[in-house]
Design a protein around this motif. Structure first.
Motif, PDB file in Angstrom:
ATOM      1  N   LYS A 276       0.835  -1.189   0.000  1.00 13.58           N
ATOM      2  CA  LYS A 276       0.000   0.000   0.000  1.00 13.58           C
ATOM      3  C   LYS A 276       0.880   1.254   0.000  1.00 13.58           C
ATOM      4  CE  LYS A 276      -3.698   2.255   2.509  1.00 13.58           C
ATOM      5  NZ  LYS A 276      -4.530   2.297   3.686  1.00 13.58           N
ATOM      6  N   ALA A 277       0.596   2.163  -0.920  1.00 15.95           N
ATOM      7  CA  ALA A 277       1.396   3.386  -1.044  1.00 15.95           C
ATOM      8  C   ALA A 277       1.146   4.320   0.135  1.00 15.95           C
ATOM      9  CB  ALA A 277       1.064   4.096  -2.348  1.00 15.95           C
ATOM     10  N   THR A 278       2.242   4.834   0.698  1.00  8.48           N
ATOM     11  CA  THR A 278       2.154   5.775   1.819  1.00  8.48           C
ATOM     12  C   THR A 278       2.758   7.108   1.393  1.00  8.48           C
ATOM     13  OG1 THR A 278       4.313   5.156   2.703  1.00  8.48           O
ATOM     14  CG2 THR A 278       2.407   3.880   3.474  1.00  8.48           C
ATOM     15  N   VAL A 279       2.613   8.097   2.250  1.00 12.39           N
ATOM     16  CA  VAL A 279       3.214   9.406   1.998  1.00 12.39           C
ATOM     17  C   VAL A 279       4.729   9.258   1.874  1.00 12.39           C
ATOM     18  CG1 VAL A 279       3.587  11.709   2.970  1.00 12.39           C
ATOM     19  CG2 VAL A 279       1.344  10.640   3.148  1.00 12.39           C
ATOM     20  N   HIS A 280       5.298   8.365   2.653  1.00 14.10           N
ATOM     21  CA  HIS A 280       6.747   8.124   2.581  1.00 14.10           C
ATOM     22  C   HIS A 280       7.145   7.634   1.191  1.00 14.10           C
ATOM     23  CE1 HIS A 280      10.493   5.875   3.068  1.00 14.10           C
ATOM     24  NE2 HIS A 280      10.771   6.754   4.014  1.00 14.10           N
ATOM     25  N   ASP A 281       6.344   6.782   0.593  1.00  8.15           N
ATOM     26  CA  ASP A 281       6.637   6.276  -0.756  1.00  8.15           C
ATOM     27  C   ASP A 281       6.588   7.404  -1.790  1.00  8.15           C
ATOM     28  OD1 ASP A 281       6.939   3.555   0.050  1.00  8.15           O
ATOM     29  OD2 ASP A 281       4.748   3.372   0.115  1.00  8.15           O
ATOM     30  N   TYR A 282       5.595   8.269  -1.659  1.00  6.70           N
ATOM     31  CA  TYR A 282       5.511   9.417  -2.564  1.00  6.70           C
ATOM     32  C   TYR A 282       6.702  10.360  -2.378  1.00  6.70           C
ATOM     33  CZ  TYR A 282       0.802   8.333  -4.206  1.00  6.70           C
ATOM     34  OH  TYR A 282      -0.277   7.740  -4.802  1.00  6.70           O
ATOM     35  N   ALA A 283       7.117  10.552  -1.126  1.00  2.00           N
ATOM     36  CA  ALA A 283       8.283  11.400  -0.849  1.00  2.00           C
ATOM     37  C   ALA A 283       9.548  10.776  -1.434  1.00  2.00           C
ATOM     38  CB  ALA A 283       8.440  11.614   0.647  1.00  2.00           C
TER      39      ALA A 283
END
Length: 101
Positions: free
Chosen positions: A38-45
């Motif tokens: 599951k994509a998290t804000v950390h992954d987007y960062a």
């Protein structure tokens, strides 16, 4: 010092822009499918950091292929170019005066 501050500032702006754009254009379900969880804000960062860094490295290599005059024109303002021109003219006058003596 000024160039370092400018580069860092532009890097931060590029990172924040890419972070925002990635969240707007890359749905969490599609992004999560590609990264395997599951994509998290950390992954987007992390994605924004990677793309920003690659952009900066690519820009550095590209500017390394340019001649000094082109890089100076891009990096410095008109006033600095005027100062350099004045210094070159003063140096020519001094050299001419020294050559006559």
């Amino acid at each position: 010092m000024t160039i370092t501050f400018g580069v860092l500032s532009l890097y931060v702006v590029l990172f924040l822009t890419l972070f925002g754009v990635s969240q707007l254009t890359l749905p969490p379900s599609a992004f999560g499918k590609e990264i395997g969880h599951k994509a998290t804000v950390h992954d987007y960062a992390a994605l924004a950091w990677f793309v920003s860094s690659m952009g900066m490295v690519g820009g550095a290599f590209g500017s390394g292929l340019e001649d000094d005059g082109t890089v100076r024109n891009a990096a410095y303002g008109e006033r600095q170019r005027q100062r350099w021109q004045k210094l070159r003219e003063e140096k020519k006058v001094r050299e001419k005066q020294e050559g006559e003596t």
